[in-house]
Design an enzyme around this catalytic site. Sequence first.
Site, short mmCIF file in Angstrom:
data_model
loop_
_atom_site.label_atom_id
_atom_site.label_comp_id
_atom_site.label_asym_id
_atom_site.label_seq_id
_atom_site.Cartn_x
_atom_site.Cartn_y
_atom_site.Cartn_z
N ASN A 153 0.87 -1.18 0.00
CA ASN A 153 0.00 0.00 0.00
C ASN A 153 0.91 1.23 0.00
O ASN A 153 1.49 1.58 1.03
CB ASN A 153 -0.90 0.01 1.23
CG ASN A 153 -1.71 1.29 1.36
OD1 ASN A 153 -1.77 2.10 0.43
ND2 ASN A 153 -2.32 1.49 2.51
N THR A 185 -1.04 -1.63 -4.41
CA THR A 185 -2.50 -1.54 -4.40
C THR A 185 -2.93 -0.11 -4.70
O THR A 185 -2.21 0.84 -4.41
CB THR A 185 -3.08 -2.00 -3.05
OG1 THR A 185 -2.54 -1.17 -2.01
CG2 THR A 185 -2.72 -3.45 -2.79
N ASP A 212 -2.08 -3.10 9.33
CA ASP A 212 -2.90 -4.29 9.52
C ASP A 212 -4.06 -4.36 8.52
O ASP A 212 -4.55 -5.46 8.22
CB ASP A 212 -3.46 -4.30 10.94
CG ASP A 212 -2.37 -4.44 11.99
OD1 ASP A 212 -1.49 -5.31 11.82
OD2 ASP A 212 -2.38 -3.68 12.97
N ARG A 322 -0.64 9.28 15.43
CA ARG A 322 -2.06 9.64 15.38
C ARG A 322 -2.81 9.02 16.56
O ARG A 322 -3.74 9.62 17.08
CB ARG A 322 -2.68 9.17 14.06
CG ARG A 322 -2.76 7.68 13.90
CD ARG A 322 -3.42 7.28 12.60
NE ARG A 322 -4.73 6.70 12.83
CZ ARG A 322 -5.18 5.62 12.19
NH1 ARG A 322 -4.43 5.01 11.29
NH2 ARG A 322 -6.38 5.14 12.44
#
Length: 617
Positions: A153, A185, A212, A322
Amino acid sequence: MAPPPPPALATSTPLLHGEFGSYPARGPRFALTLTSQALHIQRLRPKPEARPRGGLVLLAEVSGCCTLRSRSPSDSAAYFCVYTYPRGRRGGRRRATRTFRADGAATYEENRAEAQRWATVLTCLLRGLPLPGDGEITSHLLPKPPRLLLLVNPFGGRGLAWQWCKNHVLPMISEAGLSFNLIQTERQNHARELVQGLSLSEWDGIITVSGDGLLYEVLNGLLNRPDWEEAVKTPVGILPCGSGNALAGAVNQHGGFKQALGIDLLLNCSLLLCRGGCRPLDLLSVTLASGSRCFSFLSVAWGFVSDVDIQSERFRALGSARFTVGTVLGLATLHTYRGRLSYLPATMEPASPNPAPGLPRAKSELTLTPVPAPPEAHSPLHRSVSDLPLPQPALTSPDSPEPLPILSLNGGGPELARDWSGAGDAPLSPDPLLSSLPGSPKSSVLSPITKGLPEMPASCGLTPIPDGDPVAISTGGPPDHLLPPLDTPLPPGWVTLEGDFVLMLAISPSHLGADLVAAPHARFDDGLVHLCWVRGGISRAALLRLFLAMENGSHFRLGCPQLGYAAARAFRLEPLTPRGVLTVDGEQVEYGPLQAQVHPGLGTLLTGPPGCPRREP
């Protein structure tokens, strides 16, 4: 002749022992001793070392090895190169290569055979392969290198996932001699679609290079195939390049490494991947209010944990920080939720190496007796990944179906071939007779896959994942024999708790985050879901202390009266508050009642070899 192994090795049986020169040839000479745990290096000349410094290379820090030869036709020596990632003074890993010169024989063929013998034995140790008792050690001991599909990703980890993959992951797995194809992706659920159309027989494992969420898509895609019973056995692995890296934290702990974050965690998990080794992975079948079902490898959360997870999405640019920001904001606006939690207790409590005194149990509490969501419409995928139309180049290794040009080995280094003017030591190049051996490192090359593919629109470049895409839903998978329909009463033997909750967490592995150990005694294949909850009435300070203690898994020892725990085989959660957030593996799902059951060992996780905690120096 090399001197005998040093006395300090008496407790470890030497497997190989010999004398080597160094590269460049003007360097010192060494006595090498290989044991099952380490490569011991002792300098012989020009001045022997009584206490060698830096002379111990732990195999846990080795990614791979190879044999090389000189470009000079007059050099009869062969070279043995080891790729290592030791810890520096500040604790972080750094790449280092150790190149040794096999020059004890008169001919190159004999020296090559000796270098090959060392490379073969070391590779067998790294991959956990048996060595022959009295038989000849040759490269035929090594099986064909595993072929991995890497899914990246590119927007994970503050957009650094692709850079980390190129700079750290690909060089290391090339050093380990692993064969791979890599696909980036493009959108949410893209990985799910890919694995649904793969010819899985072509792959020995699927690795996600992200957080994850990408692995969640892969597992649900495998379980949505018509052949899900075989497909879900495909080994899967994770290399952490996202903001949520909980499973990677559990893999890191299983491998015996100290807790790590960021690049250090990525390098640790990459080292474990290079070593090989799998474990069964429990999966949690989660049935939602609509009747649709998905599979979880990590957690189901309601309340404070899910609130922080979803509300911190707006701070995704901060990476893993975050969650810190989200926790602070969540504490400032702490909510309680009324609900009902029911669970089927485990017949046996999980074995814990360090039982926590005063661990809250729910046994003292009161004991009481639709259509799946359609998947996102996209063209079906029925071809192998080497034939998939990709709008961007796919990174592959030389074992991929397309003929590929060979680039420099491992991205450059002192042991690699380069232009040579004839002065000084000749550069080294991969041994042409050894480069095709299963244990030799492979080159990483960039090649567009375009042969025979349909035209793609010019606008099919990578775009950020849009918000609001549906969560991955699976229509396959085993039946939930422990669960009645969601709208019917529970059978006898279940425990039910009702009241005000600050949070409820159902977790399978040990970690909720890379540095949050929510269930310290959990294992990948213990057949249990670990239920943790915090009841209403807890102060903000006490809740903060729980999460700070969770960094080392000591939160159960705080004696917090609002904290509860139970090990279960199945559970049902019924929120009685009209509004709230539910997450499965960090992905938001429809709000309402849900229930789940553990399916022990349904999946297979690439973990690397197990290690002992605090084994590292």
